[in-house]
Design a protein around this motif. Sequence first.
Motif, PDB file in Angstrom:
ATOM      1  N   LEU A  39      33.318  32.891  44.231  1.00 30.12           N
ATOM      2  CA  LEU A  39      32.312  32.707  43.197  1.00 30.12           C
ATOM      3  C   LEU A  39      32.883  31.732  42.176  1.00 30.12           C
ATOM      4  O   LEU A  39      33.913  31.995  41.565  1.00 30.12           O
ATOM      5  CB  LEU A  39      31.986  34.046  42.529  1.00 30.12           C
ATOM      6  N   VAL A  40      32.237  30.576  42.041  1.00 29.32           N
ATOM      7  CA  VAL A  40      32.671  29.538  41.114  1.00 29.32           C
ATOM      8  C   VAL A  40      31.678  29.524  39.957  1.00 29.32           C
ATOM      9  O   VAL A  40      30.476  29.352  40.182  1.00 29.32           O
ATOM     10  CB  VAL A  40      32.714  28.157  41.796  1.00 29.32           C
ATOM     11  N   VAL A  41      32.184  29.694  38.737  1.00 32.39           N
ATOM     12  CA  VAL A  41      31.301  29.809  37.569  1.00 32.39           C
ATOM     13  C   VAL A  41      31.666  28.768  36.517  1.00 32.39           C
ATOM     14  O   VAL A  41      32.786  28.762  36.016  1.00 32.39           O
ATOM     15  CB  VAL A  41      31.387  31.218  36.946  1.00 32.39           C
ATOM     16  N   GLN A  42      30.710  27.908  36.201  1.00 39.88           N
ATOM     17  CA  GLN A  42      30.813  26.999  35.057  1.00 39.88           C
ATOM     18  C   GLN A  42      30.144  27.756  33.919  1.00 39.88           C
ATOM     19  O   GLN A  42      28.943  27.963  33.928  1.00 39.88           O
ATOM     20  CB  GLN A  42      30.114  25.672  35.365  1.00 39.88           C
ATOM     21  N   HIS A  43      30.958  28.242  32.958  1.00 35.82           N
ATOM     22  CA  HIS A  43      30.470  29.194  31.960  1.00 35.82           C
ATOM     23  C   HIS A  43      30.180  28.600  30.588  1.00 35.82           C
ATOM     24  O   HIS A  43      29.842  29.333  29.651  1.00 35.82           O
ATOM     25  CB  HIS A  43      31.430  30.381  31.838  1.00 35.82           C
ATOM     26  N   GLY A  44      30.276  27.298  30.410  1.00 31.82           N
ATOM     27  CA  GLY A  44      29.927  26.682  29.135  1.00 31.82           C
ATOM     28  C   GLY A  44      30.798  27.186  28.003  1.00 31.82           C
ATOM     29  O   GLY A  44      31.986  27.454  28.184  1.00 31.82           O
ATOM     30  N   SER A  45      30.197  27.383  26.828  1.00 36.95           N
ATOM     31  CA  SER A  45      30.965  27.798  25.660  1.00 36.95           C
ATOM     32  C   SER A  45      31.176  29.302  25.579  1.00 36.95           C
ATOM     33  O   SER A  45      31.874  29.781  24.692  1.00 36.95           O
ATOM     34  CB  SER A  45      30.271  27.309  24.378  1.00 36.95           C
ATOM     35  N   GLY A  46      30.600  30.045  26.493  1.00 41.99           N
ATOM     36  CA  GLY A  46      30.786  31.495  26.517  1.00 41.99           C
ATOM     37  C   GLY A  46      31.936  31.891  27.423  1.00 41.99           C
ATOM     38  O   GLY A  46      32.526  31.055  28.104  1.00 41.99           O
ATOM     39  N   PRO A  47      32.258  33.180  27.445  1.00 42.27           N
ATOM     40  CA  PRO A  47      33.349  33.650  28.297  1.00 42.27           C
ATOM     41  C   PRO A  47      32.959  33.659  29.783  1.00 42.27           C
ATOM     42  O   PRO A  47      31.781  33.731  30.127  1.00 42.27           O
ATOM     43  CB  PRO A  47      33.603  35.072  27.802  1.00 42.27           C
ATOM     44  N   ALA A  48      33.978  33.603  30.618  1.00 44.44           N
ATOM     45  CA  ALA A  48      33.784  33.715  32.068  1.00 44.44           C
ATOM     46  C   ALA A  48      33.538  35.183  32.408  1.00 44.44           C
ATOM     47  O   ALA A  48      33.861  36.078  31.626  1.00 44.44           O
ATOM     48  CB  ALA A  48      35.025  33.208  32.791  1.00 44.44           C
ATOM     49  N   PRO A  49      33.000  35.459  33.578  1.00 45.50           N
ATOM     50  CA  PRO A  49      32.856  36.858  33.997  1.00 45.50           C
ATOM     51  C   PRO A  49      34.231  37.489  34.173  1.00 45.50           C
ATOM     52  O   PRO A  49      35.232  36.793  34.356  1.00 45.50           O
ATOM     53  CB  PRO A  49      32.115  36.785  35.332  1.00 45.50           C
ATOM     54  N   ALA A  50      34.263  38.805  34.130  1.00 48.13           N
ATOM     55  CA  ALA A  50      35.519  39.537  34.273  1.00 48.13           C
ATOM     56  C   ALA A  50      36.046  39.395  35.702  1.00 48.13           C
ATOM     57  O   ALA A  50      35.372  39.776  36.657  1.00 48.13           O
ATOM     58  CB  ALA A  50      35.316  41.006  33.919  1.00 48.13           C
ATOM     59  N   ARG A  51      37.234  38.832  35.818  1.00 49.27           N
ATOM     60  CA  ARG A  51      37.854  38.607  37.119  1.00 49.27           C
ATOM     61  C   ARG A  51      37.978  39.908  37.924  1.00 49.27           C
ATOM     62  O   ARG A  51      37.685  39.948  39.121  1.00 49.27           O
ATOM     63  CB  ARG A  51      39.234  37.964  36.937  1.00 49.27           C
ATOM     64  N   ALA A  52      38.400  40.983  37.271  1.00 50.97           N
ATOM     65  CA  ALA A  52      38.607  42.260  37.968  1.00 50.97           C
ATOM     66  C   ALA A  52      37.310  42.764  38.588  1.00 50.97           C
ATOM     67  O   ALA A  52      37.309  43.300  39.699  1.00 50.97           O
ATOM     68  CB  ALA A  52      39.182  43.290  37.003  1.00 50.97           C
ATOM     69  N   CYS A  53      36.194  42.576  37.892  1.00 45.61           N
ATOM     70  CA  CYS A  53      34.897  43.018  38.392  1.00 45.61           C
ATOM     71  C   CYS A  53      34.524  42.260  39.668  1.00 45.61           C
ATOM     72  O   CYS A  53      34.082  42.855  40.649  1.00 45.61           O
ATOM     73  CB  CYS A  53      33.854  42.791  37.302  1.00 45.61           C
ATOM     74  N   ILE A  54      34.741  40.965  39.653  1.00 49.91           N
ATOM     75  CA  ILE A  54      34.416  40.124  40.814  1.00 49.91           C
ATOM     76  C   ILE A  54      35.345  40.456  41.982  1.00 49.91           C
ATOM     77  O   ILE A  54      34.895  40.633  43.123  1.00 49.91           O
ATOM     78  CB  ILE A  54      34.538  38.622  40.450  1.00 49.91           C
ATOM     79  N   GLU A  55      36.630  40.565  41.701  1.00 50.07           N
ATOM     80  CA  GLU A  55      37.620  40.830  42.752  1.00 50.07           C
ATOM     81  C   GLU A  55      37.439  42.213  43.368  1.00 50.07           C
ATOM     82  O   GLU A  55      37.726  42.404  44.547  1.00 50.07           O
ATOM     83  CB  GLU A  55      39.028  40.653  42.194  1.00 50.07           C
ATOM     84  N   ARG A  56      36.944  43.172  42.587  1.00 51.27           N
ATOM     85  CA  ARG A  56      36.694  44.530  43.106  1.00 51.27           C
ATOM     86  C   ARG A  56      35.666  44.491  44.240  1.00 51.27           C
ATOM     87  O   ARG A  56      35.617  45.367  45.080  1.00 51.27           O
ATOM     88  CB  ARG A  56      36.223  45.410  41.948  1.00 51.27           C
ATOM     89  N   HIS A  57      34.861  43.445  44.277  1.00 52.50           N
ATOM     90  CA  HIS A  57      33.849  43.288  45.331  1.00 52.50           C
ATOM     91  C   HIS A  57      34.310  42.328  46.427  1.00 52.50           C
ATOM     92  O   HIS A  57      33.497  41.837  47.210  1.00 52.50           O
ATOM     93  CB  HIS A  57      32.530  42.820  44.717  1.00 52.50           C
ATOM     94  N   GLY A  58      35.597  42.039  46.460  1.00 54.76           N
ATOM     95  CA  GLY A  58      36.161  41.230  47.547  1.00 54.76           C
ATOM     96  C   GLY A  58      35.937  39.746  47.417  1.00 54.76           C
ATOM     97  O   GLY A  58      35.998  39.021  48.411  1.00 54.76           O
ATOM     98  N   MET A  59      35.664  39.287  46.203  1.00 53.89           N
ATOM     99  CA  MET A  59      35.433  37.866  45.983  1.00 53.89           C
ATOM    100  C   MET A  59      36.516  37.296  45.069  1.00 53.89           C
ATOM    101  O   MET A  59      37.044  37.992  44.219  1.00 53.89           O
ATOM    102  CB  MET A  59      34.067  37.636  45.332  1.00 53.89           C
ATOM    103  N   THR A  60      36.795  36.032  45.248  1.00 55.96           N
ATOM    104  CA  THR A  60      37.690  35.293  44.361  1.00 55.96           C
ATOM    105  C   THR A  60      36.838  34.626  43.299  1.00 55.96           C
ATOM    106  O   THR A  60      35.777  34.076  43.609  1.00 55.96           O
ATOM    107  CB  THR A  60      38.460  34.221  45.163  1.00 55.96           C
ATOM    108  N   LEU A  61      37.307  34.639  42.052  1.00 53.86           N
ATOM    109  CA  LEU A  61      36.601  33.977  40.963  1.00 53.86           C
ATOM    110  C   LEU A  61      37.334  32.713  40.566  1.00 53.86           C
ATOM    111  O   LEU A  61      38.546  32.735  40.330  1.00 53.86           O
ATOM    112  CB  LEU A  61      36.497  34.905  39.738  1.00 53.86           C
ATOM    113  N   GLU A  62      36.596  31.608  40.521  1.00 53.18           N
ATOM    114  CA  GLU A  62      37.084  30.359  39.944  1.00 53.18           C
ATOM    115  C   GLU A  62      36.143  30.058  38.794  1.00 53.18           C
ATOM    116  O   GLU A  62      34.923  30.148  38.956  1.00 53.18           O
ATOM    117  CB  GLU A  62      37.039  29.218  40.966  1.00 53.18           C
TER     118      GLU A  62
END
Length: 165
Positions: A39-62
């Motif tokens: 999951l690749v997220v361009q998050h602008g001026s806000g925070p990125a999603p929580a890495r642990a939440c994404i990884e708990r579902h078996g996905m890598t966060l960029e």
Amino acid sequence: MGKRVFVTVGTTRFSGLVQALENEQVLRSLRRAWDCDTLVVQHGSGPAPARACIERHGMTLESFPYSDSLRDEQERADLIISHAGAGSILEALEHAKPLVVVVNESLMDNHQWELARALAERKALVATTCAELGQALEQARRHRQQRPLPPACRGVLTRVLFEES
């Protein structure tokens, strides 16, 4: 091999979309319907999603806040999830990838729905809200992929959208 999903919120903050990416139904839909492993997220001026939440579902966060061009990420993606800015939508349509457009309902005098609905009616994309993103991801999996929007059409379409308003 799993799929790559690219999310763009634009140049400002769209906290609702970023928070929706941490929703259990959305994460299950990304895994089940899209076999997403990155999951690749361009998050602008806000925070990125929580890495642990994404990884708990078996996905890598960029994630990253901005980029001069999203073209490479859009080209590499199997699915694009975009805010409903006209420029972002038009750029995403050039790649003939499944496209889910999320309208920011918190904007005043929100004209995003007009554009998103018009293009959804023409089967160019799936339009949704943050609250309905999980269902929209399931719908987009069944959505017929469109031919790419030729780059030359972008200028014409932009003029039609903004000069006929």
